[in-house]
Every structure is written in C-alpha cells, then in structure tokens.
Design an enzyme around this catalytic site. Sequence first.
Site, PDB file in Angstrom:
ATOM      1  N   GLU A   1      -3.330   3.505 -59.970  1.00 43.76           N
ATOM      2  CA  GLU A   1      -3.336   4.543 -58.917  1.00 43.76           C
ATOM      3  C   GLU A   1      -4.437   5.577 -59.125  1.00 43.76           C
ATOM      4  O   GLU A   1      -4.781   6.302 -58.195  1.00 43.76           O
ATOM      5  CB  GLU A   1      -1.971   5.251 -58.846  1.00 43.76           C
ATOM      6  CG  GLU A   1      -0.867   4.292 -58.494  1.00 43.76           C
ATOM      7  CD  GLU A   1       0.375   4.948 -57.893  1.00 43.76           C
ATOM      8  OE1 GLU A   1       0.337   6.129 -57.538  1.00 43.76           O
ATOM      9  OE2 GLU A   1       1.377   4.234 -57.792  1.00 43.76           O
TER      10      GLU A   1
ATOM     11  N   LYS B   1      -2.207  11.466 -63.961  1.00 38.77           N
ATOM     12  CA  LYS B   1      -2.555  10.329 -64.826  1.00 38.77           C
ATOM     13  C   LYS B   1      -4.079  10.239 -64.986  1.00 38.77           C
ATOM     14  O   LYS B   1      -4.583   9.959 -66.078  1.00 38.77           O
ATOM     15  CB  LYS B   1      -2.009   9.015 -64.250  1.00 38.77           C
ATOM     16  CG  LYS B   1      -0.509   8.865 -64.291  1.00 38.77           C
ATOM     17  CD  LYS B   1       0.090   8.794 -65.694  1.00 38.77           C
ATOM     18  CE  LYS B   1      -0.238   7.530 -66.440  1.00 38.77           C
ATOM     19  NZ  LYS B   1       0.541   7.428 -67.723  1.00 38.77           N
TER      20      LYS B   1
END
Length: 357
Positions: free
Chosen positions: A139, A167
């Site tokens: 992602e 992230k």
Amino acid sequence: MTLLVTGGAGFIGSNFVLDWFAQPGDAGAERIVNLDALTYAGNLRNLAALAGDARHVFVRGDIRDRALVDRLLAEHRPRAIVHFAAESHVDRSILGPAAFVQTNVEGTFTLLEAARVHLQSLALAERGAFRFLHVSTDEVYGSLAPGAPAFTEAHPFEPNSPYSASKAASDHLVRAWFHTYGLPVLTSNCSNNYGPYQFPEKLIPLMIVNALAGKPLPVYGDGLQVRDWLYVGDHCTALRAVLARGRPGETYNIGGWNEQPNIEIVRTLCALLDELRPGAAGSCVRLITHVKDRPGHDRRYAVDARKIERELGWRPAETFTTGIRKTVRWYLDHAAWVADVQSGAYRDWVAANYQSR
Ligand code: NAD
Ligand code: DAU
C-alpha cells in the site's frame, strides 16, 4: 539462537511463529521472543498450541517502550528482529489515525534505535550476521490505474491512507538507518494476506463471519477495486527466505500473482459457503449489499514479485483456489475462536464503521 519477533500474536505474526517452529531440524529449534502489546488485534489463542513450549517466550509489551526493548535485546541477544507489530487496518486509520503514527512510526523508530545501539555491543561476527527485517505493505506504492504495470521495488511511494502513510514513513526510517548507521535492514512489501487467524475486520474473514450469521455482506462502492491476494503461509515462507538470504539494504516485493476485484472475492466466498455450510435461506449471495465507499479508496494494487523469485527463489505454493478453500474450512472448524474474537469491542468497531454507511 534467538529471534525477536514483534506483533507475533497478530494475524501474520502468529502464523509466522507457528510456521517457524513447524520447520524440521535445527531451524525449528531456534527460540522466538515474541513482543506484543495485545491490542484488540493481538490474541494469545492464536498461539495456544505453543503453551509450555520452551522455544517460545511471550512478552506482553509495547514496541515504543525503549527500556523494555533494550532489556530484551541485552538479555536474549537475538540474531535478528522480525518486525510485524503495527496498527494494520485502513478503515481504523481513517477513524483514528493517531495510533497509526504512534505504533507504526514511533514504534519502528524505537526499535531501530534500540537495534542500532545493540548492534554496537555485538562481537564482529555476530554483527555481520544480525538482521532487522521490517514487514511492510504494497500500500505504500499507492493506487494503480487499470492496465498499468504492477508495483516493482522501484515504484515511487504514493500512500493515500493514514495507514499506508504511516507504513511508508516507517519504511523510510528503516532505509535511513541502513544508509546512515549501517544497520543491516531488510524490508518486505507484501500484498493482501488471507488465511487462518485473520481478525474479522478485514474483507475475507468479515464476509465469512457475516455470511455465517446471515448478516449483510458490505461491499464498499462498486466492489470493482482490485487487490492481489496471497495465502498467509506463503508470506511466511517468503519472509524466511528474505531473512536467510536477503541482501541488507534491499527491499523485496511479495505477492500472489492473483489480482481480483473485491466483488469476485465475495462471490467466491459465497460459493464455498453455499457448498460447505448450506443455509436454509438459500445462497448467501442474497446478502451482498453495496455500501458507501471508503474515503481515499485505492482502486488497484498489483505486485510484481519477480525480484524475490529471481534472487531468493521464492514463489507462492498455494493457488487462490486451494488457499481460499483451506481458509473457509479453517473458519468453519474454529467456531470457538471466531466467537471469542467477536467480543464487545468488536461489536463496537462494527457499529462505528458500518452503521453510517
Ligand atoms: P494485525 O493487526 O493482525 O496484528 C498486529 C499485531 O501487532 C497485534 O498482535 C498487536 O497486538 C500488535 N501490536 C500493535 N501495536 C503494538 C505495539 N505498540 N507494541 C507491540 N505490539 C503491538 O496485523 P497483521 O495483519 O498480522 O500485519 C502484520 C504486519 O504485516 C503489519 O506490519 C502490516 O502492516 C503488515 N502487512 C499486513 C498485510 C495484511 O494483508 N494483513 C499485508 C502486508 C503487510
Ligand atoms: O495490501 C496490503 C494491505 O492489505 C495490508 O497492508 C493491510 O494491513 C491490510 O489490511 C490490507 O488492506 P486493504 O485495505 O486492502 O484490506 P481490507 O481487507 O480492509 O480490504 C480489502 C478490500 O475490500 C478493500 O478494497 C476494501 C474492501 N472492503 C473491505 C471491508 C473491510 C469492502 O468492500 N468491505 C469491507 O467491509
């Protein structure tokens, strides 16, 4: 020899720990110190098979607790850190992003700093063998247009949700600790996982538990968003390959070569449930309900996993047909686990995320 695993009571972490000990010979004999805060997503039931097993040392604690991490590194002198701990659900990151910055960014920073100091205390040979494996996601690359080539490791970072941004930030920190401090890091960016022990907030287990309860199957928007699905056991073998043979400083994409639109996934689940647990009210396809879309919803992910195949010889062993059947069977055979995770807190989450859609 010892590994320090973070987040080893969550979905992928617990599969990794169980699969690690299932390896034959010396490999499976290596100890794991499992540091997990047991948030809503952490579940010691996942690790019940390891009760009394001296190879597994469970420590309840937060990866942001520097004193605790320092103590675990000094006491157990692990040869590697395998870092799974994270807030991992995109919808939760939309409703409450703070925890994502705290765990995914600050938590990873704390581990990197502790590892950097720890590395300096090691003898030269141990230092050369030490690894910090950061488990990340596809992602971070953002969303692909239809027909665009799949994400390679060189794809720019274009995160669109608080989850993926946190992230991506952690991936950048990991990279910097390699280039600036020489910490021997490895990063993996994996596609959507499915399989046993996945918390039923994510698409596949949510659809299974809702269908079994005769509840609506909430498909966001038109359901034509595409994900690349990988059986969790294959992710675990890929991570073992990266840990054993990955080159420090490198990133490795991990994927299932299995792009599918969400609506197809839901229809496949319905077909399997109709076959394995037929309901008196007829096919669960009738429960499919299109609901308001996720804000900032990424339209398509696809992973080009040729680098890990070429360099480390890894390819997924499961096809989606075999993996999804195993997964549905697992949920049907583990009714007590499924009932246990649908606690009051779970019901609160379902109300918060779905009532206003
Ligand atoms: P999960 O939400 O099931 O588990 C996360 C675990 O981390 C839980 O056991 C939780 O208790 C623990 N944790 C959370 N905050 C913590 C903290 N501050 N300190 C210590 N422990 C903490 O997540 P998952 O789906 O197993 O994902 C694991 C990792 O893999 C994550 O880093 C995620 O970004 C990454 N990943 C997941 C997928 C997927 O499809 N699920 C795909 C690619 C990458
Ligand atoms: O790509 C890897 C990522 O996959 C991981 O990094 C994340 O930790 C993991 O949660 C997952 O993110 P997604 O957002 O892709 O997964 P999720 O299961 O939440 O949703 C999959 C798709 O299904 C997505 O397009 C949204 C849609 N969806 C999801 C839910 C929960 C629905 O249509 N309805 C739902 O109720």
